[in-house]
Design a protein around this motif. Structure first.
Motif, short mmCIF file in Angstrom:
data_model
loop_
_atom_site.label_atom_id
_atom_site.label_comp_id
_atom_site.label_asym_id
_atom_site.label_seq_id
_atom_site.Cartn_x
_atom_site.Cartn_y
_atom_site.Cartn_z
N UNK A 139 0.83 -1.20 0.00
CA UNK A 139 0.00 0.00 0.00
C UNK A 139 0.87 1.25 0.00
N UNK A 140 1.90 1.24 0.85
CA UNK A 140 2.78 2.40 0.91
C UNK A 140 3.60 2.54 -0.37
N UNK A 141 3.87 1.43 -1.03
CA UNK A 141 4.54 1.49 -2.33
C UNK A 141 3.68 2.19 -3.37
N UNK A 142 2.38 1.89 -3.36
CA UNK A 142 1.47 2.55 -4.30
C UNK A 142 1.38 4.04 -3.96
N UNK A 143 1.34 4.37 -2.68
CA UNK A 143 1.33 5.79 -2.29
C UNK A 143 2.55 6.51 -2.88
N UNK A 144 3.71 5.88 -2.81
CA UNK A 144 4.92 6.49 -3.36
C UNK A 144 4.81 6.69 -4.87
N UNK A 145 4.27 5.68 -5.56
CA UNK A 145 4.16 5.81 -7.02
C UNK A 145 3.15 6.89 -7.41
N UNK A 146 2.22 7.18 -6.50
CA UNK A 146 1.26 8.26 -6.74
C UNK A 146 1.84 9.63 -6.40
N UNK A 147 3.06 9.64 -5.87
CA UNK A 147 3.67 10.90 -5.46
C UNK A 147 3.22 11.35 -4.09
N UNK A 148 2.68 10.41 -3.30
CA UNK A 148 2.14 10.74 -1.98
C UNK A 148 2.95 10.08 -0.86
N UNK A 149 4.19 9.77 -1.14
CA UNK A 149 5.03 9.12 -0.13
C UNK A 149 5.24 9.96 1.11
N UNK A 150 5.09 11.27 0.97
CA UNK A 150 5.26 12.16 2.13
C UNK A 150 3.94 12.40 2.87
N UNK A 151 2.90 11.71 2.45
CA UNK A 151 1.57 11.89 3.05
C UNK A 151 1.15 10.72 3.93
#
Length: 118
Positions: free
Chosen positions: A48-60
């Motif tokens: 899930x956190x990997x997908x967040x990073x690919x969405x550009x939301x790794x800092x969220x």
């Protein structure tokens, strides 16, 4: 020899009976780490956190955790396999659906503003 003849022995050759009480200085082993929940397809919270990073939301991540707590009543560490699967599908859809990604980023921005105001 005593042991071979069926006599009680501690096996160290001095024929002293073994004290059945455990030693007081034995260090307790820590509990094994909680196994990471996986869906039937093998998806984990890390995915899930990997997908967040690919969405550009790794800092969220902080706001994603707040979202999960509001939606499920707990954070990412306690997600069930069904919840992980649901989140993976939702986040994956955000890759293809710009409108859905905008809704998610707007939600995170609202959480950030709420946090600043508090």
């Amino acid at each position: 020899m005593a042991w071979l003849n069926g006599e009680p022995s501690n096996g160290n050759g001095d024929d002293q009976l073994i004290d059945p009480k455990p030693a007081q200085n034995i260090v307790q082993m820590p509990a094994p780490p909680k196994m990471e929940q996986r869906t039937e397809r093998g998806t984990t919270v890390i995915d899930l956190f990997g997908v967040l990073r690919t969405l550009g939301l790794g800092d969220q991540v902080e706001f994603y955790e707040m979202y999960l707590a509001k939606k499920y009543g707990h954070g990412s560490k306690d997600l069930t396999p069904g919840e992980i699967s649901e989140q993976f599908i939702t986040l994956s859809r955000c890759k293809r659906d710009v409108k859905m990604l905008k809704q998610l980023t707007d939600y995170f921005a609202a959480l950030e503003n709420y946090k600043k105001a508090a």
